[in-house]
Write a protein that holds these residues in place. Structure first.
Motif, PDB file in Angstrom:
ATOM      1  N   ILE A   6       0.836  -1.190   0.000  1.00 20.20           N
ATOM      2  CA  ILE A   6       0.000   0.000   0.000  1.00 20.20           C
ATOM      3  C   ILE A   6       0.877   1.249   0.000  1.00 20.20           C
ATOM      4  O   ILE A   6       1.826   1.358   0.781  1.00 20.20           O
ATOM      5  N   VAL A   7       0.589   2.140  -0.915  1.00 17.70           N
ATOM      6  CA  VAL A   7       1.306   3.404  -1.044  1.00 17.70           C
ATOM      7  C   VAL A   7       0.462   4.496  -0.414  1.00 17.70           C
ATOM      8  O   VAL A   7      -0.738   4.607  -0.715  1.00 17.70           O
ATOM      9  N   SER A   8       1.051   5.280   0.454  1.00 19.18           N
ATOM     10  CA  SER A   8       0.267   6.320   1.116  1.00 19.18           C
ATOM     11  C   SER A   8       1.167   7.414   1.674  1.00 19.18           C
ATOM     12  O   SER A   8       2.316   7.162   2.038  1.00 19.18           O
ATOM     13  N   HIS A   9       0.628   8.623   1.719  1.00 18.08           N
ATOM     14  CA  HIS A   9       1.302   9.699   2.442  1.00 18.08           C
ATOM     15  C   HIS A   9       0.787   9.761   3.874  1.00 18.08           C
ATOM     16  O   HIS A   9       1.287  10.524   4.694  1.00 18.08           O
ATOM     17  N   ASP A  10      -0.225   8.936   4.171  1.00 16.68           N
ATOM     18  CA  ASP A  10      -0.906   8.947   5.463  1.00 16.68           C
ATOM     19  C   ASP A  10      -0.258   7.916   6.384  1.00 16.68           C
ATOM     20  O   ASP A  10      -0.510   6.721   6.279  1.00 16.68           O
ATOM     21  N   ILE A  11       0.573   8.377   7.310  1.00 18.40           N
ATOM     22  CA  ILE A  11       1.286   7.457   8.185  1.00 18.40           C
ATOM     23  C   ILE A  11       0.329   6.753   9.138  1.00 18.40           C
ATOM     24  O   ILE A  11       0.522   5.586   9.485  1.00 18.40           O
ATOM     25  N   ALA A  12      -0.730   7.438   9.547  1.00 19.22           N
ATOM     26  CA  ALA A  12      -1.705   6.804  10.433  1.00 19.22           C
ATOM     27  C   ALA A  12      -2.350   5.603   9.746  1.00 19.22           C
ATOM     28  O   ALA A  12      -2.542   4.545  10.356  1.00 19.22           O
ATOM     29  N   LEU A  13      -2.685   5.757   8.469  1.00 12.96           N
ATOM     30  CA  LEU A  13      -3.249   4.649   7.705  1.00 12.96           C
ATOM     31  C   LEU A  13      -2.239   3.517   7.582  1.00 12.96           C
ATOM     32  O   LEU A  13      -2.569   2.345   7.787  1.00 12.96           O
ATOM     33  N   ALA A  14      -1.001   3.865   7.257  1.00 16.63           N
ATOM     34  CA  ALA A  14       0.043   2.845   7.113  1.00 16.63           C
ATOM     35  C   ALA A  14       0.238   2.083   8.418  1.00 16.63           C
ATOM     36  O   ALA A  14       0.362   0.850   8.424  1.00 16.63           O
ATOM     37  N   ALA A  15       0.245   2.803   9.536  1.00 18.99           N
ATOM     38  CA  ALA A  15       0.465   2.162  10.828  1.00 18.99           C
ATOM     39  C   ALA A  15      -0.698   1.252  11.211  1.00 18.99           C
ATOM     40  O   ALA A  15      -0.510   0.259  11.907  1.00 18.99           O
ATOM     41  N   MET A  16      -1.886   1.593  10.746  1.00 16.70           N
ATOM     42  CA  MET A  16      -3.061   0.797  11.081  1.00 16.70           C
ATOM     43  C   MET A  16      -3.093  -0.517  10.318  1.00 16.70           C
ATOM     44  O   MET A  16      -3.533  -1.540  10.836  1.00 16.70           O
ATOM     45  N   ILE A  17      -2.588  -0.527   9.079  1.00 11.62           N
ATOM     46  CA  ILE A  17      -2.825  -1.664   8.194  1.00 11.62           C
ATOM     47  C   ILE A  17      -1.585  -2.494   7.890  1.00 11.62           C
ATOM     48  O   ILE A  17      -1.699  -3.651   7.488  1.00 11.62           O
ATOM     49  N   ALA A  18      -0.388  -1.931   8.095  1.00 13.71           N
ATOM     50  CA  ALA A  18       0.832  -2.591   7.603  1.00 13.71           C
ATOM     51  C   ALA A  18       1.621  -3.286   8.708  1.00 13.71           C
ATOM     52  O   ALA A  18       1.653  -2.841   9.852  1.00 13.71           O
ATOM     53  N   ASP A  19       2.282  -4.389   8.325  1.00 13.50           N
ATOM     54  CA  ASP A  19       3.227  -5.062   9.215  1.00 13.50           C
ATOM     55  C   ASP A  19       4.573  -4.343   9.211  1.00 13.50           C
ATOM     56  O   ASP A  19       5.243  -4.264  10.237  1.00 13.50           O
ATOM     57  N   ARG A  20       4.971  -3.875   8.030  1.00 14.79           N
ATOM     58  CA  ARG A  20       6.224  -3.152   7.894  1.00 14.79           C
ATOM     59  C   ARG A  20       5.985  -1.865   7.107  1.00 14.79           C
ATOM     60  O   ARG A  20       5.062  -1.785   6.299  1.00 14.79           O
ATOM     61  N   ILE A  21       6.852  -0.890   7.325  1.00 16.69           N
ATOM     62  CA  ILE A  21       6.766   0.396   6.626  1.00 16.69           C
ATOM     63  C   ILE A  21       8.117   0.705   5.993  1.00 16.69           C
ATOM     64  O   ILE A  21       9.172   0.515   6.613  1.00 16.69           O
ATOM     65  N   VAL A  22       8.055   1.152   4.740  1.00 14.43           N
ATOM     66  CA  VAL A  22       9.237   1.619   4.008  1.00 14.43           C
ATOM     67  C   VAL A  22       9.067   3.110   3.765  1.00 14.43           C
ATOM     68  O   VAL A  22       8.011   3.553   3.310  1.00 14.43           O
TER      69      VAL A  22
END
Length: 241
Positions: free
Chosen positions: A181-197
């Motif tokens: 998932i590509v996003s500028h929204d870190i809150a969304l990334a933190a909610m849905i992702a196991d890892r973040i790049v």
């Protein structure tokens, strides 16, 4: 001009990875490169390897892609049911009737109201959130191993953003798909992702588990993104181990 450089990204079966960064950081270019959707004039050095496939990944079949603007990717003069059914016909070889039946089932899975009636509606008759649900239904229609979502909530209001995020989270958990998932929204990334790049100017700044990156960022750029996007009160992984 290099849009991306030195990218080393691994995504395991069933894993959910978010790519974040400011506009122009190369997030969408990376998603398009993985999906093989870059313009023909673009050149890529290196390769994308799929350990579970004996062939190059096929868009629609092995990779499902959810675009940022569902209104811009749906044909305005064809019913949304017919558009999803076409994906099924092409990739699964079903008859038109069978494909429409499956499209109705997919509409139910993405929580579109009155799915059977929805098959016969056109994009302009739907809300932005409903169009995005149709886009997700099309992306998962052939049972891909990887779902790529490029800023899937950016054109939606806050409440609908959360609904779409929960929907994608549920779908990937139920099916075992991997998610990029590509996003500028870190809150969304933190909610849905196991890892973040984290990307900046086409390069990876840092990568790690969501809990580590949100709670213990190493790069100043990541700390800046977090400070701009999350407060201690709404940090979704503030207590994660």
């Amino acid at each position: 001009m290099e849009a991306l450089r030195g990218i080393d990204l691994r995504l395991g079966a069933g894993e959910r990875v978010a790519v974040i960064g400011e506009s122009g950081s190369g997030k969408s270019t990376l998603a398009l490169a993985v999906a093989g959707l870059l313009p023909r004039e673009a050149s890529i050095e290196g390769d994308i390897r799929w350990s579970g496939l004996a062939h190059a990944p096929r868009n629609g079949k092995d990779i499902g892609f959810v675009f940022q603007d569902p209104g811009g990717t749906l044909d305005p003069v064809i019913s949304v049911g017919r558009q999803v059914a076409e994906v099924v016909e092409v990739n699964l070889g079903l008859s038109r009737h069978q494909a429409l039946e499956l499209a109705g089932e997919l509409f139910a899975r993405v929580h579109l109201p009155d799915p059977r009636t929805m098959l016969h509606t056109f994009p302009h008759q739907l809300s932005g959130g409903q169009r995005q649900r149709v886009g997700i239904a099309a992306a998962i229609a052939a049972g891909p191993a990887l779902l790529i979502a490029d800023e899937p909530t950016s054109a939606l209001d806050t409440i609908v953003q959360a609904e779409i995020a929960r929907l994608m989270d549920r779908l990937v958990r139920e099916t075992g798909m991997s998610l990029l998932i590509v996003s500028h929204d870190i809150a969304l990334a933190a909610m849905i992702a196991d890892r973040i790049v984290v990307l900046k100017d086409g390069a990876m700044v840092e990568a790690g588990s969501t809990a580590d990156l949100v709670n213990r960022p190493k790069a100043d750029y990541t700390r800046s993104l977090l400070a701009a996007s999350l407060s201690l009160d709404d940090n979704p992984r503030a207590t994660a181990g």
